[in-house]
Motif scaffolding. Structure first.
Motif, PDB file in Angstrom:
ATOM      1  N   GLY A  93      32.532  42.926  41.164  1.00 18.06           N
ATOM      2  CA  GLY A  93      33.159  42.948  42.481  1.00 18.06           C
ATOM      3  C   GLY A  93      34.151  44.064  42.707  1.00 18.06           C
ATOM      4  N   PRO A  94      34.917  43.982  43.822  1.00 16.90           N
ATOM      5  CA  PRO A  94      35.909  44.988  44.200  1.00 16.90           C
ATOM      6  C   PRO A  94      37.080  44.991  43.218  1.00 16.90           C
ATOM      7  N   LYS A  95      37.855  46.068  43.268  1.00 20.09           N
ATOM      8  CA  LYS A  95      38.937  46.238  42.302  1.00 20.09           C
ATOM      9  C   LYS A  95      40.327  46.147  42.919  1.00 20.09           C
ATOM     10  N   GLU A  96      40.418  45.989  44.240  1.00 18.72           N
ATOM     11  CA  GLU A  96      41.744  45.901  44.846  1.00 18.72           C
ATOM     12  C   GLU A  96      41.717  44.987  46.065  1.00 18.72           C
ATOM     13  N   LEU A  97      42.907  44.502  46.411  1.00 16.59           N
ATOM     14  CA  LEU A  97      43.069  43.601  47.547  1.00 16.59           C
ATOM     15  C   LEU A  97      44.291  44.067  48.319  1.00 16.59           C
ATOM     16  N   SER A  98      44.113  44.340  49.605  1.00 15.18           N
ATOM     17  CA  SER A  98      45.210  44.906  50.388  1.00 15.18           C
ATOM     18  C   SER A  98      45.826  43.931  51.372  1.00 15.18           C
ATOM     19  N   CYS A  99      45.144  42.815  51.682  1.00 16.99           N
ATOM     20  CA  CYS A  99      45.643  41.906  52.723  1.00 16.99           C
ATOM     21  C   CYS A  99      46.876  41.152  52.254  1.00 16.99           C
ATOM     22  N   THR A 100      47.721  40.789  53.228  1.00 17.45           N
ATOM     23  CA  THR A 100      48.939  40.037  52.924  1.00 17.45           C
ATOM     24  C   THR A 100      49.049  38.764  53.761  1.00 17.45           C
ATOM     25  N   GLU A 101      48.287  38.661  54.825  1.00 22.73           N
ATOM     26  CA  GLU A 101      48.361  37.493  55.701  1.00 22.73           C
ATOM     27  C   GLU A 101      47.707  36.276  55.041  1.00 22.73           C
ATOM     28  N   LEU A 102      48.377  35.113  55.162  1.00 17.47           N
ATOM     29  CA  LEU A 102      47.878  33.896  54.520  1.00 17.47           C
ATOM     30  C   LEU A 102      46.492  33.513  55.029  1.00 17.47           C
ATOM     31  N   GLN A 103      46.274  33.606  56.344  1.00 18.19           N
ATOM     32  CA  GLN A 103      44.997  33.194  56.900  1.00 18.19           C
ATOM     33  C   GLN A 103      43.859  34.050  56.352  1.00 18.19           C
ATOM     34  N   GLU A 104      44.110  35.348  56.209  1.00 21.99           N
ATOM     35  CA  GLU A 104      43.082  36.228  55.658  1.00 21.99           C
ATOM     36  C   GLU A 104      42.852  35.931  54.179  1.00 21.99           C
ATOM     37  N   LEU A 105      43.933  35.631  53.453  1.00 20.02           N
ATOM     38  CA  LEU A 105      43.799  35.258  52.043  1.00 20.02           C
ATOM     39  C   LEU A 105      42.949  34.004  51.889  1.00 20.02           C
ATOM     40  N   LYS A 106      43.145  33.027  52.787  1.00 22.42           N
ATOM     41  CA  LYS A 106      42.354  31.803  52.756  1.00 22.42           C
ATOM     42  C   LYS A 106      40.869  32.123  52.876  1.00 22.42           C
ATOM     43  N   GLN A 107      40.548  32.945  53.839  1.00 21.47           N
ATOM     44  CA  GLN A 107      39.144  33.288  54.058  1.00 21.47           C
ATOM     45  C   GLN A 107      38.551  34.010  52.855  1.00 21.47           C
ATOM     46  N   LEU A 108      39.307  34.963  52.304  1.00 21.57           N
ATOM     47  CA  LEU A 108      38.806  35.721  51.150  1.00 21.57           C
ATOM     48  C   LEU A 108      38.653  34.818  49.931  1.00 21.57           C
ATOM     49  N   ALA A 109      39.593  33.890  49.743  1.00 16.48           N
ATOM     50  CA  ALA A 109      39.494  32.972  48.606  1.00 16.48           C
ATOM     51  C   ALA A 109      38.264  32.094  48.734  1.00 16.48           C
ATOM     52  N   ARG A 110      38.043  31.553  49.925  1.00 15.63           N
ATOM     53  CA  ARG A 110      36.882  30.695  50.147  1.00 15.63           C
ATOM     54  C   ARG A 110      35.571  31.472  49.988  1.00 15.63           C
ATOM     55  N   GLN A 111      35.586  32.724  50.392  1.00 20.09           N
ATOM     56  CA  GLN A 111      34.379  33.551  50.281  1.00 20.09           C
ATOM     57  C   GLN A 111      34.139  34.065  48.862  1.00 20.09           C
ATOM     58  N   GLY A 112      35.147  33.927  47.988  1.00 17.03           N
ATOM     59  CA  GLY A 112      34.994  34.400  46.617  1.00 17.03           C
ATOM     60  C   GLY A 112      35.153  35.895  46.472  1.00 17.03           C
ATOM     61  N   TYR A 113      36.025  36.484  47.286  1.00 18.19           N
ATOM     62  CA  TYR A 113      36.175  37.947  47.293  1.00 18.19           C
ATOM     63  C   TYR A 113      36.587  38.482  45.935  1.00 18.19           C
ATOM     64  N   TRP A 114      37.621  37.867  45.324  1.00 17.80           N
ATOM     65  CA  TRP A 114      38.066  38.373  44.017  1.00 17.80           C
ATOM     66  C   TRP A 114      37.394  37.650  42.850  1.00 17.80           C
TER      67      TRP A 114
END
Length: 521
Positions: free
Chosen positions: A23-44
């Motif tokens: 997967g990707p090597k970095e994460l730039s978002c800081t907003e909680l709502q966006e973090l929720k979506q990325l966590a649920r999607q399995g981004y990291w």
């Protein structure tokens, strides 16, 4: 692509097959709502290195006690605590309740490190008396830590969280047991088909549900548990309930048509969770979990508090033999003119678990006390809550019982006073009503927890010398006359459910049952 830089605690061969690093090597978002979506999607989840960075950031941001042990504390105390013992032979602290350390693709050095960290946590947190989830948490965090000291610090921050609205892990038997009761209540509400199966095949359904945390913290394969933990760190404890409910739904779907042995239900579910990859992917498991329109976080907290209060009242604050729900209805001493032991056990499995701890106590029987509503009131006075049983002359409750919910549970918009819909001034926060799915109402809380307009509330239950009325709307959901002789139910008024009998019926028998503390005979 360079191979991931696993630390010295990880078995590389096992890890490569369990969680490929793509997967990707970095994460730039800081907003909680966006973090929720990325966590649920399995981004990291697809990057070993990025998951480690995200864990570091999320755990660092947990609000903690002023004095929280850090990595330097671990380095100071580990030698004194471990001494000359081999790390693999170290005893586990009592608070893990004999929970085994999951391997999670750790090598022998890693498994020994988990034991060392747990012992040091025990030394620094004497107030943690029961926490069987901790070995799994430490084993996972060790993957994404530079050394034992860093893993220790991360685990300590999770334990030391001081945000009252952000529960992370249970740290006492009282909290753990009330969580198990709360989960049982949620199963009763959201997994009715699975609950019905559990009641049919298990001697004690509460014992089955008491295993729910083990499904997550121990039985789930590493790749699944890591995905759950990703979302858990962002969204909190409620995620655990969601995933456990989803597991039970999948178990029921797969095993409903197969024979289940009563003595092996717990083991069957554990085996199913260990081999869950044969049934569903991590993505589908989380998808199912978040498709459940669960109660709001506030309502779950209220339910948890109610269960804790019930346990305290019964003196259950430390680990002891659990009161079996099915043993609460004793076959040799229970007698009813309306239902048998099997039917009463089904009914008992539907009531909130804090009441299911009690034994059924016959308060009123029309055959013993007479067909009088006044006598009914006299026998039941001061004994709420109660279970009311009615047998019609046509025996219309048989051959199968069915559980129906109060209409307000299914349609929370009924709790919104009509005047608010056209009001120009918004309601105060304490009385606001949200239309979001997460704010749906819990059927296990008292009526006072609902924001009911007075008209709706007044129709919920009414009684006088000439009749008893329960429910309402276009007419009474249930009407019983003062002589306990005739009854009536409206087709469209029975909480929006199909009535169990004809609209007008004759009564053969009426019983009222209360809840007796098993310690009071």
């Amino acid at each position: 692509m360079h191979p991931p830089a696993y630390n010295c605690f990880v078995d590389r061969d096992k890890m490569d097959s369990a969680i490929p690093d793509l997967g990707p090597k970095e994460l730039s978002c800081t907003e909680l709502q966006e973090l929720k979506q990325l966590a649920r999607q399995g981004y990291w989840a697809r990057s070993y290195a990025l998951r480690g960075q995200v864990y570091q950031r999320l755990i660092r941001d947990i609000p903690c006690r002023t004095v929280t042990p850090d990595a330097s504390v671990y380095r100071d105390i580990v030698g004194k605590i471990v001494g000359k013992h081999s790390s693999t032979s170290l005893p586990l602290p009592e608070f893990v309740d004999n929970t085994q350390v999951p391997s999670y693709c750790l090598n022998s050095k890693g498994e020994g490190a988990v034991r060392k960290i747990l012992l040091c946590i025990s030394n620094q947190f004497p107030d943690v008396s029961f926490c069987p989830a901790l070995p799994a948490v430490v084993a996972l965090l060790l993957h994404y830590s530079a050394d034992e000291a860093e893993c220790f610090e991360k685990a300590c921050r999770i334990l030391a969280c001081n945000d009252p609205s952000r529960k992370l892990v249970d740290q006492s038997f009282l909290a753990f047991e009330s969580s198990c009761m709360t989960f049982g209540d949620l199963v009763n509400k959201y997994c009715q088909a699975a609950h019905k199966l559990m009641v049919a095949v298990s001697e004690d359904v509460l014992q089955v549900y008491a295993d729910w945390q083990r499904w997550l913290f121990g039985e789930l394969p590493l790749s699944y548990f890591a995905r759950v933990f990703d979302v858990f760190l962002v969204e909190g404890y409620k995620v655990l309930y969601r995933v456990a409910l989803a597991i039970l739904k999948f178990f029921h779907k797969v095993r409903a048509g197969q024979p289940l042995e009563s003595d092996n239900v717990k083991q069957d579910i554990r085996a199913f969770v260990r081999d869950i990859a044969k049934t569903v992917s991590p993505e589908k498991l989380l998808e199912k979990a978040f498709a459940i329109r669960l109660f709001s976080r506030k309502e779950i907290q209220l339910l948890q508090m109610a269960n804790e209060k019930a346990l305290k009242q019964k003196g259950i604050t430390v680990k002891q033999k659990r009161q079996f729900v099915h043993l609460a209805v004793h076959a040799d001493s229970f007698h009813s003119e309306i239902v048998g032991v099997k039917e009463m056990r089904d009914i008992w499995s539907w009531v909130p678990e804090r009441f299911a701890l009690c034994q059924p106590l016959l308060l009123f029987s029309s055959l013993q006390h007479g067909y009088s509503l006044a006598r009914f009131y006299f026998q039941c006075e001061g004994r709420e809550p109660t279970v009311l049983l009615i047998k019609t002359t046509q025996k219309e409750l048989q051959p199968e019982v069915q559980r129906y919910e109060w209409v307000v549970i299914k349609h929370p918009e009924l709790t919104k006073p009509a005047s608010l819909e056209s009001a120009t001034v918004p309601p105060s926060p304490s009385h606001s009503v949200s239309s979001e799915p997460a704010d749906r109402l819990s059927p296990f809380l008292a009526t006072r927890h609902f924001n009911l307009p007075s008209k709706t509330e007044s129709l919920f239950m009414a009684g006088g010398s000439d009749c008893l009325i329960i429910g309402g709307g276009g007419g009474p959901a249930l009407y019983i006359d003062g002589d306990l002789n005739r009854g009536r139910t409206g087709h469209c008024d029975t909480f929006n459910n199909q009535p169990l009998c004809s609209e007008n019926f004759l009564i053969a028998a009426v019983e009222a049952w209360g809840f007796q503390d098993p310690d009071i005979q």
